[in-house]
Design a protein around this motif. Structure first.
Motif, PDB file in Angstrom:
ATOM      1  N   SER A  21       0.699  12.864   5.590  1.00 40.59           N
ATOM      2  CA  SER A  21       1.090  12.721   6.996  1.00 40.59           C
ATOM      3  C   SER A  21       2.285  11.796   7.162  1.00 40.59           C
ATOM      4  CB  SER A  21      -0.100  12.265   7.840  1.00 40.59           C
ATOM      5  OG  SER A  21      -0.596  11.049   7.343  1.00 40.59           O
ATOM      6  N   GLY A  22       3.000  11.515   6.066  1.00 42.04           N
ATOM      7  CA  GLY A  22       4.237  10.744   6.152  1.00 42.04           C
ATOM      8  C   GLY A  22       5.358  11.602   6.706  1.00 42.04           C
ATOM      9  N   PRO A  23       6.564  11.004   6.852  1.00 38.39           N
ATOM     10  CA  PRO A  23       7.692  11.764   7.396  1.00 38.39           C
ATOM     11  C   PRO A  23       7.978  13.009   6.558  1.00 38.39           C
ATOM     12  CG  PRO A  23       8.388   9.619   6.516  1.00 38.39           C
ATOM     13  CD  PRO A  23       6.908   9.618   6.545  1.00 38.39           C
ATOM     14  N   PHE A  24       8.092  14.136   7.191  1.00 42.61           N
ATOM     15  CA  PHE A  24       8.367  15.436   6.560  1.00 42.61           C
ATOM     16  C   PHE A  24       7.288  15.828   5.541  1.00 42.61           C
ATOM     17  CE2 PHE A  24      12.462  13.410   7.680  1.00 42.61           C
ATOM     18  CZ  PHE A  24      12.813  14.259   8.721  1.00 42.61           C
ATOM     19  N   ALA A  34       0.815  -1.213   0.000  1.00 42.72           N
ATOM     20  CA  ALA A  34       0.000   0.000   0.000  1.00 42.72           C
ATOM     21  C   ALA A  34       0.852   1.269   0.000  1.00 42.72           C
ATOM     22  CB  ALA A  34      -0.989  -0.006   1.180  1.00 42.72           C
ATOM     23  N   SER A  35       2.022   1.196  -0.616  1.00 42.89           N
ATOM     24  CA  SER A  35       2.902   2.362  -0.731  1.00 42.89           C
ATOM     25  C   SER A  35       3.208   2.965   0.636  1.00 42.89           C
ATOM     26  CB  SER A  35       2.277   3.422  -1.653  1.00 42.89           C
ATOM     27  OG  SER A  35       1.876   2.846  -2.870  1.00 42.89           O
ATOM     28  N   ARG A  36       3.242   2.110   1.673  1.00 42.63           N
ATOM     29  CA  ARG A  36       3.379   2.645   3.033  1.00 42.63           C
ATOM     30  C   ARG A  36       4.754   2.424   3.632  1.00 42.63           C
ATOM     31  NH1 ARG A  36       2.757  -1.731   6.894  1.00 42.63           N
ATOM     32  NH2 ARG A  36       2.085  -0.418   8.614  1.00 42.63           N
ATOM     33  N   GLY A  37       5.702   1.878   2.868  1.00 40.24           N
ATOM     34  CA  GLY A  37       7.008   1.538   3.419  1.00 40.24           C
ATOM     35  C   GLY A  37       7.719   2.731   4.030  1.00 40.24           C
ATOM     36  N   ALA A  38       7.965   3.743   3.211  1.00 41.17           N
ATOM     37  CA  ALA A  38       8.698   4.908   3.693  1.00 41.17           C
ATOM     38  C   ALA A  38       7.900   5.634   4.774  1.00 41.17           C
ATOM     39  CB  ALA A  38       8.998   5.860   2.534  1.00 41.17           C
ATOM     40  N   HIS A  39       6.583   5.674   4.584  1.00 40.51           N
ATOM     41  CA  HIS A  39       5.697   6.353   5.528  1.00 40.51           C
ATOM     42  C   HIS A  39       5.796   5.699   6.913  1.00 40.51           C
ATOM     43  CE1 HIS A  39       1.755   8.390   6.486  1.00 40.51           C
ATOM     44  NE2 HIS A  39       1.749   7.435   7.383  1.00 40.51           N
ATOM     45  N   ALA A  40       5.530   4.389   6.931  1.00 41.54           N
ATOM     46  CA  ALA A  40       5.442   3.706   8.229  1.00 41.54           C
ATOM     47  C   ALA A  40       6.820   3.529   8.861  1.00 41.54           C
ATOM     48  CB  ALA A  40       4.735   2.363   8.057  1.00 41.54           C
ATOM     49  N   SER A  41       7.844   3.204   8.036  1.00 44.49           N
ATOM     50  CA  SER A  41       9.168   3.086   8.669  1.00 44.49           C
ATOM     51  C   SER A  41       9.631   4.451   9.135  1.00 44.49           C
ATOM     52  CB  SER A  41      10.272   2.520   7.764  1.00 44.49           C
ATOM     53  OG  SER A  41       9.840   2.006   6.597  1.00 44.49           O
ATOM     54  N   GLY A  42       9.413   5.456   8.304  1.00 51.00           N
ATOM     55  CA  GLY A  42       9.910   6.797   8.618  1.00 51.00           C
ATOM     56  C   GLY A  42       9.309   7.350   9.892  1.00 51.00           C
TER      57      GLY A  42
END
Lengths: 766, 157
Positions: free
Chosen positions: A709-712, A518-526
């Motif tokens: 609402s992802g990192p930065f 769900a394209s959430r890798g960078a979001h959730a890890s970040g």
């Protein structure tokens, strides 16, 4: 370095690139252990049968074979379904699809293992089966499972269709038949299971180590704590290593458990293509209406997914298809019904876009049809209906915060398309040219229905030399999660990215972080990393403040040093701060946790906020079509993406470029030729994925005006990069040939059929 | 099946292997020589992940019998740089974002190195001749950029 000396938004070298480019990266197939055995699977080559008995005696006679195991040898539960308990790991009394496993084999060489697997014989009573989802839902159809063939129905019901229809002057109706797709990751499925008395380690090429942990624990009857899954470097996934790898991992673990030796299972390509999950084939029926002014009045959509023989993730895929069926358009009256049907075809699973590409293809085809009916340019019809500054309510009634970027993406992509140059000159011949536009409204992260999984864990360990070890629960499979996590950690800690080492996930180092999907890798890890750094700084800042002679609240991190806010000259090296923490025995490790925000959504009506926020994008494709041969060349694709904030530019662009080319393959050449549930083209000679000679020129515009609402403030890119391309290509082809095409892929026969009337040999066509 | 003795120059070093007669060059490299940088993506010569240079020519090593390599010069991704730590194309792939999952990468840089070696620098020609190396991640854009960047580097051969 950009953004005030941080790596944010720059393009520093990916941390995994050097090892990969020199051949040092050790994928599962590159790791062999002393005493290791090789596994193979004995798979059904019919799609529906009752099973009498499975005879393994000949298989056991093959020299070098150490074990042959069938369903009765499974110590735990013989079940592998992710959501529904409908899939046995090893066949019991029914074959439901080609690739169902009668037995698994371990031998001293891969050759012996696969030879032994072919020597397993099963007594079968063939059944007719059902291979068409429409037929599957008719009364009297063969039931694939006792529960019946209708797995689930989702709906969106908003507004009064009858009233709205009265105001529509133009109504178009269409039935789209959209084919599936094979992931075609370059590294086939691979795993290695290493037993120790009472516990097991699994090394796997995968997206979701926690799914494998659950699957293996269930099959072996072990507590979760006794199953350690380490993600191996993963040679591509695209959804194909989300749900599926639990199956080979459970097979290898089973054999390792029995033989007490390490067991490695590498799928030969043909088996990988034949047996693993695919993008769902869908039928999509549309009835959409607009008024004379070109405003959409109502939209009715009926979607039918071919789940194949097991539910797998099909209901979750359907949930996203259902919520994405209308696209980024303002329509007051909406009816969507999305049904999932069992058949005896290969089973559908996760694949980049997760149900959205098919329904997007359909809504963008209908928009072009409507434009032609209304005598409007397709771009103009979109301008009159697309979400933007004035229209901010989605088809599920979710009001989006301003700015809403769909309209801006449309204008940017249209402009970039006009300015773009094709990659190459066309060969001699008769070519028709066309341009097509498509938009997507992509719901970021997991749908409301899967929100319990939308969480993630991180660990940050400061090292005594001022470097940092980072562990996350989300995987790198080529998309750039390592570099994204590294960039976020380096930015937050104010250190050079080369001092941040992000290690591949291991279920014993972080908590269950849900799937990397769900394209959430960078979001959730970040976000989990940022939380861990915040916690670390509660301990680090006071030490730095003491050394700097300031208040902890004045401590800033940057340039590998701690500094005093407002006094840039006053610094102390990060290394010295951490050494001081070590000297004082202050904890230099912190965990971080992320979970998405709760939101309102009513599954009965499909109304509310299925997603927290959205990423929008527009692709414009320019194509040349040879109408006699039905050949299509995609000359140029312009892509405008609402990305929130760029974390790493090369990785972001790489996702867009890769998504476009993969979607081009789906649009044009990647046809899954199924006959009674069996794939007739399980090889790259006749399952055609794009080559370097097919790649179009690509122009990219990145819009950073609407923070997510992802990192930065970032938003996911993995899937939005894929979703609109095929629709844009379809619309461009239709523009070129002056006819509607309602099937995907647009292979030469499909195009020739569409231009039949003007084809010089049309008199020969039926 | 009987065994055969194969002597070849592997990454610049004279080596001799005793292998079963039906051994593929790919398996000799990976299992006998321990050079696992060369990948198997399909085993049918369709994907290019196993590309190595055989007497300077990029070939899928899954379709080459080891026994046919007697006296040959074989270069794998591990030996691409020669005396240098990295071939210019390897460096360009790292710097230009040409690497994603990495599984096609050894084959891509091996074919790419042969293109550069033979002075093929025109992007369309490169695209045509790289078509035997499938990449599912990058869409090829950044691989082309890396090829262009490496071609611009002053030759140090």
């Amino acid at each position: 370095m950009t953004d005030g000396g941080t790596p944010l938004g720059g393009s520093h070298a990916r941390p995994d690139a050097l090892a990969k480019v020199t051949g040092q990266t050790r994928y599962v197939g590159d790791i062999a252990l002393p005493g290791m055995l090789h596994a193979a699977v004995a798979a059904a080559d019919v799609s529906s049968a009752r099973v009498g008995s499975v005879d393994t005696s000949r298989a056991l006679e093959i020299p070098g074979v150490e074990a042959v195991m069938t369903a009765q040898d499974v110590p735990g539960a013989n079940l592998i379904g992710v959501i529904f308990p409908d899939q046995p790991l090893l066949v019991e009394d029914r074959v439901r699809m080609v690739g169902d496993r009668f037995a698994v084999v371990a031998a001293r060489s891969p050759e012996a293992a696969w030879r032994s697997a072919t020597a397993v014989s099963a007594q079968l009573e063939p059944l007719a089966g059902v291979h068409d989802p429409v037929e599957a839902l008719k009364a009297g159809a063969d039931a694939v499972h006792d529960s019946g063939n209708l797995v689930h129905t989702f709906r969106v019901e908003r507004g009064d269709i009858k009233k709205a229809e009265a105001r529509a002057t133009v109504v178009v109706e269409a039935e789209y038949r959209i084919g599936g797709q094979e992931h075609a990751y370059l590294e086939p499925q691979a795993c290695l299971a290493i037993p120790e008395a009472g516990r097991v380690t699994v090394l796997a090429s995968c997206q979701c180590p926690f799914y494998i942990q659950q699957g293996v624990a269930r099959v072996l009857g072990l507590p979760l704590s006794a199953v350690r899954v380490e993600q191996a470097p993963t040679g591509g996934a695209f959804g194909g290593k989300e749900d599926y790898p639990s199956e080979p991992a459970a097979c290898a673990a089973l054999l390792a458990w029995r033989t007490r030796r390490p067991v490695r299972l590498l799928y030969p390509r043909e088996h990988d293509l034949q047996a693993t999950t695919k993008r769902h084939a869908m039928r999509v029926h549309h009835r959409w209406g607009a008024d004379r002014a070109g405003r959409l009045r109502f939209a009715e959509v009926d979607v039918l997914l071919d789940a194949g023989a097991y539910a797998g993730l099909s209901t979750v895929v359907a949930e996203r298809a259902n919520a994405s069926a209308i696209g980024p358009y303002d329509v007051a009256a909406v009816r969507v019904r999305t049904r999932v049907a069992y058949t005896n075809n290969l089973f559908g699973g996760a694949f980049r876009g997760f149900g959205a590409p098919q329904v997007t293809w359909a809504h963008e085809a209908t928009m072009d049809r409507l434009a032609r009916e209304l005598g409007l340019h397709p771009v103009e019809l979109r301008r009159r209906n697309v979400l933007g500054e004035r229209r901010r309510v989605t088809s599920t009634g979710q009001r989006l915060p301003a700015p809403v970027m769909a309209k801006a993406c449309l204008e940017k992509a249209v402009a970039a398309s006009s300015a773009g140059q094709p990659a190459r000159a066309l060969p001699p011949g008769r070519w028709l040219h066309g341009t097509g536009t498509a938009l997507v409204l992509y719901g970021c992260n997991l749908h409301h229905g899967g929100q319990h999984l939308d969480r993630s864990s991180a660990v940050v360990i400061l090292q005594a030399d001022g470097s940092a070890v980072v562990r996350v629960g989300l995987t790198e499979m080529g998309q750039g999660n390592l570099v994204a996590a590294q960039t976020v950690a380096a930015t937050a800690l104010g250190i050079d990215p080369v001092k941040v080492e992000v290690w591949q996930p291991d279920t014993t180092t972080v908590a269950d972080s849900g799937p990397t999907v769900a394209s959430r890798g960078a979001h959730a890890s970040g976000l989990a990393i940022l939380e861990a750094v915040r916690r670390l700084r509660r301990r680090l800042d006071p030490v730095a403040a003491e050394l700097l002679g300031c208040e902890p609240s004045q401590v800033m991190l940057g340039g590998d040093a701690a500094r005093v806010f407002g006094e840039p000259e006053q610094t102390i090296a990060m290394e010295q701060v951490v050494q001081e923490m070590v000297r004082r025995r202050i904890e230099t490790i912190a965990t971080g946790w992320y979970r998405s925000r709760r939101r309102r959504f009513d599954p009965a009506t499909g109304l509310g906020s299925p997603y927290e926020f959205y990423a929008m994008a527009c692709h414009v494709a320019r194509v040349a079509v040879d109408p006699d041969l039905g050949l299509v060349r995609v000359e140029h694709v312009a892509a405008a993406h609402d990305v929130g904030k760029v974390l790493h530019r090369d990785a972001l662009e790489g996702q867009i470029q890769g998504g476009i080319v993969q979607a081009m393959g789906w649009a044009l050449t990647e046809e899954l030729k199924l006959s009674r549930g069996r794939l007739l083209n399980p090889g790259f000679t006749d399952y055609l994925i794009p080559t370097s000679d097919d790649a179009p020129a690509i122009s990219i515009a990145l819009l950073e005006d609407a923070p997510g609402s992802g990192p930065f403030g970032s938003k996911g890119i993995g899937e939005p990069s894929f979703i609109p391309t095929a629709a844009a290509i379809r619309n461009a082809v239709c523009d070129a040939i002056g006819a509607e095409v309602d099937r995907l892929p647009l292979t030469p026969p499909v195009i020739v059929e569409a231009v039949a009337a003007r084809h010089p040999f049309s008199f020969l066509l039926p | 099946m009987g065994s055969v003795t194969v002597s070849l120059v592997l990454n610049g070093e004279q080596r001799t292997f005793e292998v079963p007669a039906g051994r593929r060059l790919l398996d000799l490299l990976r299992d006998d020589a321990g050079l696992t940088g060369t990948k198997e993506g399909c085993g049918a010569g369709e994907c290019g992940a196993c590309t190595v240079l055989l007497n300077g020519l990029p070939v899928p090593s899954c379709l080459v019998l080891a026994a046919s390599c007697e006296g040959a010069d074989v270069v794998t991704v591990e030996g691409l740089g020669g005396d240098r730590p990295l071939h210019p194309l390897q460096r360009a792939m790292v710097e230009r974002g040409g690497v994603q999952c990495g599984f096609c990468t050894p084959g891509v840089v091996t074919t790419g190195a042969a293109l550069l070696e033979h002075g093929i620098t025109e992007p369309l020609e490169q695209g045509r001749r790289l078509a035997g190396n499938l990449c599912r991640c990058t869409g090829y854009s950044k691989i082309f950029e890396a090829l262009q960047a490496a071609a611009r580097e002053p030759g140090d051969d």
